[in-house]
Structures are given as C-alpha cells and as structure tokens.
Write a protein that holds these residues in place. Structure first.
Motif, PDB file in Angstrom:
ATOM      1  N   ALA A  40      47.441 102.655   5.040  1.00 56.71           N
ATOM      2  CA  ALA A  40      46.516 102.051   6.098  1.00 56.71           C
ATOM      3  C   ALA A  40      45.420 101.670   5.169  1.00 56.71           C
ATOM      4  O   ALA A  40      44.722 100.428   5.586  1.00 56.71           O
ATOM      5  CB  ALA A  40      46.287 103.129   6.948  1.00 56.71           C
ATOM      6  N   ILE A  41      44.957 102.295   4.094  1.00 58.03           N
ATOM      7  CA  ILE A  41      43.788 101.834   3.484  1.00 58.03           C
ATOM      8  C   ILE A  41      44.050 100.568   2.697  1.00 58.03           C
ATOM      9  O   ILE A  41      43.245  99.685   2.477  1.00 58.03           O
ATOM     10  CB  ILE A  41      43.224 102.918   2.371  1.00 58.03           C
ATOM     11  N   ALA A  42      45.403 100.140   2.045  1.00 60.44           N
ATOM     12  CA  ALA A  42      45.746  99.033   1.187  1.00 60.44           C
ATOM     13  C   ALA A  42      45.729  97.962   2.455  1.00 60.44           C
ATOM     14  O   ALA A  42      45.358  96.740   2.393  1.00 60.44           O
ATOM     15  CB  ALA A  42      46.901  99.232   0.930  1.00 60.44           C
ATOM     16  N   SER A  43      46.138  98.246   3.664  1.00 52.68           N
ATOM     17  CA  SER A  43      46.175  97.304   4.810  1.00 52.68           C
ATOM     18  C   SER A  43      44.582  96.880   5.242  1.00 52.68           C
ATOM     19  O   SER A  43      44.425  95.578   5.375  1.00 52.68           O
ATOM     20  CB  SER A  43      46.730  97.657   6.267  1.00 52.68           C
ATOM     21  N   LEU A  44      43.654  97.723   5.099  1.00 53.22           N
ATOM     22  CA  LEU A  44      42.363  97.458   5.262  1.00 53.22           C
ATOM     23  C   LEU A  44      41.547  96.364   4.427  1.00 53.22           C
ATOM     24  O   LEU A  44      41.088  95.406   4.507  1.00 53.22           O
ATOM     25  CB  LEU A  44      41.314  98.672   5.388  1.00 53.22           C
ATOM     26  N   GLU A  45      42.179  97.004   3.073  1.00 52.78           N
ATOM     27  CA  GLU A  45      41.700  95.964   2.055  1.00 52.78           C
ATOM     28  C   GLU A  45      42.065  94.698   2.045  1.00 52.78           C
ATOM     29  O   GLU A  45      41.635  93.548   1.732  1.00 52.78           O
ATOM     30  CB  GLU A  45      41.967  96.724   0.644  1.00 52.78           C
ATOM     31  N   ALA A  46      43.550  94.467   2.526  1.00 54.11           N
ATOM     32  CA  ALA A  46      44.138  93.099   2.526  1.00 54.11           C
ATOM     33  C   ALA A  46      43.414  92.297   3.796  1.00 54.11           C
ATOM     34  O   ALA A  46      43.144  91.242   3.487  1.00 54.11           O
ATOM     35  CB  ALA A  46      45.603  93.108   2.830  1.00 54.11           C
ATOM     36  N   ILE A  47      43.154  92.918   4.601  1.00 54.93           N
ATOM     37  CA  ILE A  47      42.474  92.248   5.864  1.00 54.93           C
ATOM     38  C   ILE A  47      41.194  91.917   5.431  1.00 54.93           C
ATOM     39  O   ILE A  47      40.682  90.611   5.695  1.00 54.93           O
ATOM     40  CB  ILE A  47      42.443  92.980   7.064  1.00 54.93           C
ATOM     41  N   GLY A  48      40.388  92.668   4.783  1.00 52.04           N
ATOM     42  CA  GLY A  48      38.895  92.429   4.091  1.00 52.04           C
ATOM     43  C   GLY A  48      39.116  91.103   3.380  1.00 52.04           C
ATOM     44  O   GLY A  48      38.291  90.296   3.600  1.00 52.04           O
ATOM     45  N   LYS A  49      40.008  91.284   2.160  1.00 50.24           N
ATOM     46  CA  LYS A  49      40.189  90.161   1.598  1.00 50.24           C
ATOM     47  C   LYS A  49      40.544  88.686   2.215  1.00 50.24           C
ATOM     48  O   LYS A  49      39.869  87.736   1.993  1.00 50.24           O
ATOM     49  CB  LYS A  49      41.333  90.101   0.451  1.00 50.24           C
ATOM     50  N   ARG A  50      41.348  88.765   3.061  1.00 49.50           N
ATOM     51  CA  ARG A  50      41.628  87.612   4.111  1.00 49.50           C
ATOM     52  C   ARG A  50      40.665  87.140   4.795  1.00 49.50           C
ATOM     53  O   ARG A  50      40.298  85.783   4.748  1.00 49.50           O
ATOM     54  CB  ARG A  50      43.100  88.098   4.926  1.00 49.50           C
ATOM     55  N   ASP A  51      39.840  87.701   5.306  1.00 50.99           N
ATOM     56  CA  ASP A  51      38.681  87.249   6.182  1.00 50.99           C
ATOM     57  C   ASP A  51      37.561  87.184   5.586  1.00 50.99           C
ATOM     58  O   ASP A  51      36.706  86.259   5.624  1.00 50.99           O
ATOM     59  CB  ASP A  51      38.300  88.592   7.157  1.00 50.99           C
ATOM     60  N   PHE A  52      37.442  87.531   4.135  1.00 52.91           N
ATOM     61  CA  PHE A  52      36.393  86.987   3.146  1.00 52.91           C
ATOM     62  C   PHE A  52      36.798  85.663   2.507  1.00 52.91           C
ATOM     63  O   PHE A  52      35.867  84.730   2.704  1.00 52.91           O
ATOM     64  CB  PHE A  52      36.197  88.281   2.004  1.00 52.91           C
ATOM     65  N   ALA A  53      38.169  85.377   2.469  1.00 48.98           N
ATOM     66  CA  ALA A  53      38.574  84.028   1.879  1.00 48.98           C
ATOM     67  C   ALA A  53      38.425  83.098   3.363  1.00 48.98           C
ATOM     68  O   ALA A  53      38.099  81.884   2.974  1.00 48.98           O
ATOM     69  CB  ALA A  53      39.989  84.233   1.617  1.00 48.98           C
ATOM     70  N   ALA A  54      38.589  83.411   4.306  1.00 48.92           N
ATOM     71  CA  ALA A  54      38.454  82.630   5.506  1.00 48.92           C
ATOM     72  C   ALA A  54      36.822  82.304   6.034  1.00 48.92           C
ATOM     73  O   ALA A  54      36.789  81.728   6.832  1.00 48.92           O
ATOM     74  CB  ALA A  54      39.260  83.286   6.842  1.00 48.92           C
ATOM     75  N   ASN A  55      35.865  83.019   5.399  1.00 47.88           N
ATOM     76  CA  ASN A  55      34.689  82.838   5.454  1.00 47.88           C
ATOM     77  C   ASN A  55      34.183  83.317   7.129  1.00 47.88           C
ATOM     78  O   ASN A  55      33.336  82.610   7.702  1.00 47.88           O
ATOM     79  CB  ASN A  55      34.093  81.245   5.362  1.00 47.88           C
ATOM     80  N   ARG A  56      34.707  84.489   7.410  1.00 42.43           N
ATOM     81  CA  ARG A  56      34.430  85.185   8.521  1.00 42.43           C
ATOM     82  C   ARG A  56      33.353  86.362   8.147  1.00 42.43           C
ATOM     83  O   ARG A  56      32.463  86.497   9.033  1.00 42.43           O
ATOM     84  CB  ARG A  56      35.817  85.888   9.157  1.00 42.43           C
ATOM     85  N   VAL A  57      33.494  86.973   7.262  1.00 48.66           N
ATOM     86  CA  VAL A  57      32.552  87.846   6.677  1.00 48.66           C
ATOM     87  C   VAL A  57      32.435  88.183   5.264  1.00 48.66           C
ATOM     88  O   VAL A  57      33.189  87.339   4.440  1.00 48.66           O
ATOM     89  CB  VAL A  57      33.248  89.322   7.096  1.00 48.66           C
ATOM     90  N   VAL A  58      31.361  88.661   4.838  1.00 47.03           N
ATOM     91  CA  VAL A  58      30.919  88.678   3.458  1.00 47.03           C
ATOM     92  C   VAL A  58      30.685  90.411   3.025  1.00 47.03           C
ATOM     93  O   VAL A  58      30.326  90.951   4.107  1.00 47.03           O
ATOM     94  CB  VAL A  58      29.516  88.012   2.959  1.00 47.03           C
ATOM     95  N   ASP A  59      30.589  90.887   2.020  1.00 41.57           N
ATOM     96  CA  ASP A  59      30.354  91.892   1.338  1.00 41.57           C
ATOM     97  C   ASP A  59      31.250  93.199   2.149  1.00 41.57           C
ATOM     98  O   ASP A  59      30.934  94.075   2.789  1.00 41.57           O
ATOM     99  CB  ASP A  59      28.852  92.406   1.887  1.00 41.57           C
ATOM    100  N   VAL A  60      32.603  92.776   1.905  1.00 45.20           N
ATOM    101  CA  VAL A  60      33.398  93.553   2.612  1.00 45.20           C
ATOM    102  C   VAL A  60      33.666  94.674   1.799  1.00 45.20           C
ATOM    103  O   VAL A  60      33.864  94.749   0.578  1.00 45.20           O
ATOM    104  CB  VAL A  60      34.820  92.702   2.560  1.00 45.20           C
ATOM    105  N   ASN A  61      33.747  95.956   2.539  1.00 48.61           N
ATOM    106  CA  ASN A  61      33.922  97.039   1.675  1.00 48.61           C
ATOM    107  C   ASN A  61      34.763  98.117   2.539  1.00 48.61           C
ATOM    108  O   ASN A  61      34.563  98.426   3.781  1.00 48.61           O
ATOM    109  CB  ASN A  61      32.366  98.053   1.444  1.00 48.61           C
ATOM    110  N   VAL A  62      35.723  99.007   1.847  1.00 54.68           N
ATOM    111  CA  VAL A  62      36.088 100.209   2.436  1.00 54.68           C
ATOM    112  C   VAL A  62      35.178 101.416   2.266  1.00 54.68           C
ATOM    113  O   VAL A  62      34.961 101.663   1.070  1.00 54.68           O
ATOM    114  CB  VAL A  62      37.819 100.499   1.859  1.00 54.68           C
ATOM    115  N   ILE A  63      35.035 102.050   3.223  1.00 55.25           N
ATOM    116  CA  ILE A  63      33.827 103.059   3.150  1.00 55.25           C
ATOM    117  C   ILE A  63      34.461 104.476   3.601  1.00 55.25           C
ATOM    118  O   ILE A  63      35.416 104.567   4.334  1.00 55.25           O
ATOM    119  CB  ILE A  63      32.588 102.829   3.977  1.00 55.25           C
ATOM    120  N   GLU A  64      34.117 105.448   3.126  1.00 59.80           N
ATOM    121  CA  GLU A  64      34.428 106.869   3.387  1.00 59.80           C
ATOM    122  C   GLU A  64      33.654 107.279   4.752  1.00 59.80           C
ATOM    123  O   GLU A  64      32.516 107.048   4.717  1.00 59.80           O
ATOM    124  CB  GLU A  64      34.301 107.772   2.274  1.00 59.80           C
ATOM    125  N   VAL A  65      34.447 107.784   5.625  1.00 57.23           N
ATOM    126  CA  VAL A  65      33.850 108.551   6.910  1.00 57.23           C
ATOM    127  C   VAL A  65      34.590 109.819   7.095  1.00 57.23           C
ATOM    128  O   VAL A  65      35.372 110.272   6.721  1.00 57.23           O
ATOM    129  CB  VAL A  65      34.094 107.553   8.119  1.00 57.23           C
TER     130      VAL A  65
END
Length: 104
Positions: A40-65
């Motif tokens: 699931a964490i790997a999926s989050l990372e992949a989505i973050g990279k995709r949306d960063f590349a698509a210029n939807r978001v910046v400063d993408v990070n997986v954080i501990e909660v």
C-alpha cells in the motif's frame, strides 16, 4: 511498521493536501487513505510520483501517522502544523492551526 499517508501541496495554491481512498487530493487529513503494509505504501509513492509529474501537486511525501481516539495524528510536528494549517494568518478561508493539535 508505522501507518502512513501521502501528503503534498496543491500546485494551484500551495495548500497542504492528502490523498484519499478515491485517489483524490483532500484538504482534510482525517479523510486520508492510511497505508498499513508495504504494498500500500508503494502504491501511495507511485500515485505521488504520477501526480507530481502531471503538475497536480508538489512536495510529495509519505508521512508516518498513528490513529488514536478515532483520529489520524501525524508523528512529526511539521506534519501536524501542515494538517492544521499555518500558525499565523494565511489566506481567506484558512485559520491558524489549533495549538492543542500541534502540541500532541
């Protein structure tokens, strides 16, 4: 292993956002999708990279909660501040962070 969520800043206005279970970016940490295993964490990372590349978001990070009392709590102070909003007046419609949430 610690639970994790995906956070970023929306490119259009810089507001902190979190990825929800529908794959949308939300301004509410409590609506974030919580990843509890490596796949699931790997999926989050992949989505973050995709949306960063698509210029939807910046400063993408997986954080501990952690979940406590039915709420998601970021472990790092920086992320608690981002979740609650700025510690000072920021922009119309956004109030300063709740010091009680930040101090947890």
């Amino acid at each position: 292993m610690t639970d994790k969520v995906l956070t970023a800043n929306r490119l259009s206005d810089g507001i902190a956002v979190w990825l929800d279970a529908n794959g949308q970016w939300t301004e509410k940490l409590q609506d974030a999708l919580v990843a509890r295993h490596p796949e699931a964490i790997a999926s989050l990372e992949a989505i973050g990279k995709r949306d960063f590349a698509a210029n939807r978001v910046v400063d993408v990070n997986v954080i501990e909660v952690q979940e406590a009392g039915g709420q998601i709590w970021p472990l790092r102070l920086r992320e608690r501040i981002r979740a609650q909003g700025p510690t000072m007046e920021y922009a119309a419609g956004f109030r300063p962070a709740d010091p009680a949430f930040i101090a947890v």
